[in-house]
Design a protein around this motif. Structure first.
Motif, short mmCIF file in Angstrom:
data_model
loop_
_atom_site.label_atom_id
_atom_site.label_comp_id
_atom_site.label_asym_id
_atom_site.label_seq_id
_atom_site.Cartn_x
_atom_site.Cartn_y
_atom_site.Cartn_z
N ASN A 45 -0.84 4.37 -0.96
CA ASN A 45 -1.78 5.49 -0.81
C ASN A 45 -1.64 6.15 0.56
N TYR A 68 3.41 8.30 -6.85
CA TYR A 68 2.95 6.93 -6.77
C TYR A 68 1.61 6.78 -7.48
N GLN A 104 -1.72 3.73 -7.46
CA GLN A 104 -2.22 2.48 -6.87
C GLN A 104 -3.59 2.17 -7.44
N ASN A 117 -6.86 -0.55 -7.00
CA ASN A 117 -7.52 -1.54 -6.15
C ASN A 117 -8.73 -2.10 -6.90
N ASN A 168 5.77 3.05 -7.00
CA ASN A 168 6.28 4.26 -6.37
C ASN A 168 7.62 4.61 -7.02
N VAL A 227 -4.54 -5.52 -5.24
CA VAL A 227 -3.91 -4.20 -5.20
C VAL A 227 -2.63 -4.25 -6.02
N SER A 253 0.59 -1.55 -7.14
CA SER A 253 1.12 -0.23 -6.82
C SER A 253 2.49 -0.02 -7.43
N ILE A 283 0.84 -1.20 0.00
CA ILE A 283 0.00 0.00 0.00
C ILE A 283 0.88 1.25 0.00
#
Length: 362
Positions: free
Chosen positions: A129, A281, A283, A285, A268, A264, A266, A127
């Motif tokens: 976010n 970043y 992301q 979901n 970065n 998920v 992601s 994660i």
């Protein structure tokens, strides 16, 4: 001689006091969020909701004490008392976060007892976010309340819990944590809920690639959750300062025949053309069968970034969109007798949020 003994005693007491002194830490994270949300009822247009506002929000703001002290040559006592607070003033009560007392031994590992974050969170390194969109676990719309993005079930803090963290053996790149939680004092015997348990295992050689798997039962939900994660730091292998992550989860609720399935993804990227550290970043979901409800699905995409004025002073900015179909909630209305009443309804939601905030850590 007496003066020498007195000086020695004072020095010993000073060292002991220094070892026992806790570390005070915390953070304040406040943001301004533009929120535009809609709920379109599939049952009655009168139950539709529309929100278009600017909110001042506090995210995971906290203050805590933590520390350790030697008990024997090989064993330390460890403790933490951490409490959350809403800097925006919406809730003026301190709320317990991770609060525990335990011991650490180099041969037997670490044992903590108290209110602990579940082991499901031990592999939650995917994660990225922040702020409004750090919203795993928001799987239901509250009755007649403000709208919010919906996502898969998430880990939480578990009361009356014990965690054992195994020591590393022969420098193997594996970390094991096992958790037990008692339901004995949760409802004074009003229900027959079972005690809970969980475990997490991570693989990390320090080469930029990690794997994790976790399982728990009757802790975060009434039922079972299994979660797997993988991350890779491309900067370890090539000249791209990008970290990628993937998380897959399946939740089996006791009250539903449908399993909730969540994904998920992601990325970065560190930015090197600023005077201070910064990153951006993204992301994504996706959740199927939200909260075990068939045909209730959600999709969410968020982009954002952080700029570090100092290591402990961070500016945040983010924008995201969440869409959820066939979600159930309750809405206010008028019954046949002309009285105010709450009605069950099902509909679709769409929430867009643009926000910026400042975080201070101490």
């Amino acid at each position: 001689m007496k003066k020498l003994l007195l000086a020695t005693a004072i020095a010993a007491l000073s060292v002991s006091a220094a070892n026992a002194a806790p570390t005070v830490y915390g953070k304040a994270f406040l943001s301004a969020d533009y929120v535009n949300g809609e709920f379109d009822s599939n049952v009655n247009d009168a139950f539709d909701r529309d929100e278009d506002t600017v909110e001042i929000n506090s995210y995971s703001s906290r203050i805590g004490l933590k520390g350790s002290e030697a008990m024997t040559a090989n064993t330390d006592v460890v403790y933490q008392l951490e409490y959350g607070i809403r800097v925006d003033g919406e809730d003026r009560t301190f709320k317990s976060r991770d609060t525990y007392l335990g011991v650490v031994n180099k041969d037997f590992g670490e044992i903590r007892a108290g209110r602990n974050q579940s082991t499901l969170d031990y592999i939650n390194n995917v994660i990225v976010n922040e702020g409004y969109w750090d919203n795993l676990g928001d799987s239901n719309l509250e009755s007649n309340q403000k709208l919010g993005g919906l996502n898969m079930a998430d880990s939480g803090r578990i009361n009356n819990s014990i965690i054992w963290k195994a020591p590393q053996y022969n420098n193997l790149p594996l970390n094991l944590a096992v958790m037990y939680s008692s339901d004995a004092n949760e409802d004074n015997g009003a229900s027959d809920n079972d005690d809970g348990y969980g475990a997490a295992l991570t693989f990390d050689q320090g080469t930029g690639f990690t794997l994790g798997v976790a399982y728990d039962k009757d802790q975060n939900i009434s039922g079972e959750i299994i979660r797997g994660t993988a991350t890779v730091d491309l900067g370890k292998y090539m000249a791209y300062p990008v970290q990628l992550g993937a998380l897959y989860q399946q939740a089996d609720f006791d009250y539903s025949s449908e399993d909730e399935k969540g994904l998920v993804l992601s990325a970065n990227m560190d930015l090197n053309n600023f005077a201070r550290p910064a990153n951006v970043y993204v992301q994504y979901n996706n959740t199927e069968s939200l909260d075990g409800n068939e045909n209730s699905d959600s999709d969410q995409i968020v982009v954002g970034g952080k700029y570090f004025f100092k290591d402990n002073v961070i500016m945040h900015a983010y924008a995201g969109l969440n869409k959820a179909d066939n979600v159930s909630t309750q809405a206010a209305g008028i019954d046949d007798n002309g009285d105010d009443a709450m009605f069950d309804t099902i509909g679709d939601t769409e929430v867009f949020v643009l926000g910026t905030g400042l975080e201070y850590r101490f």
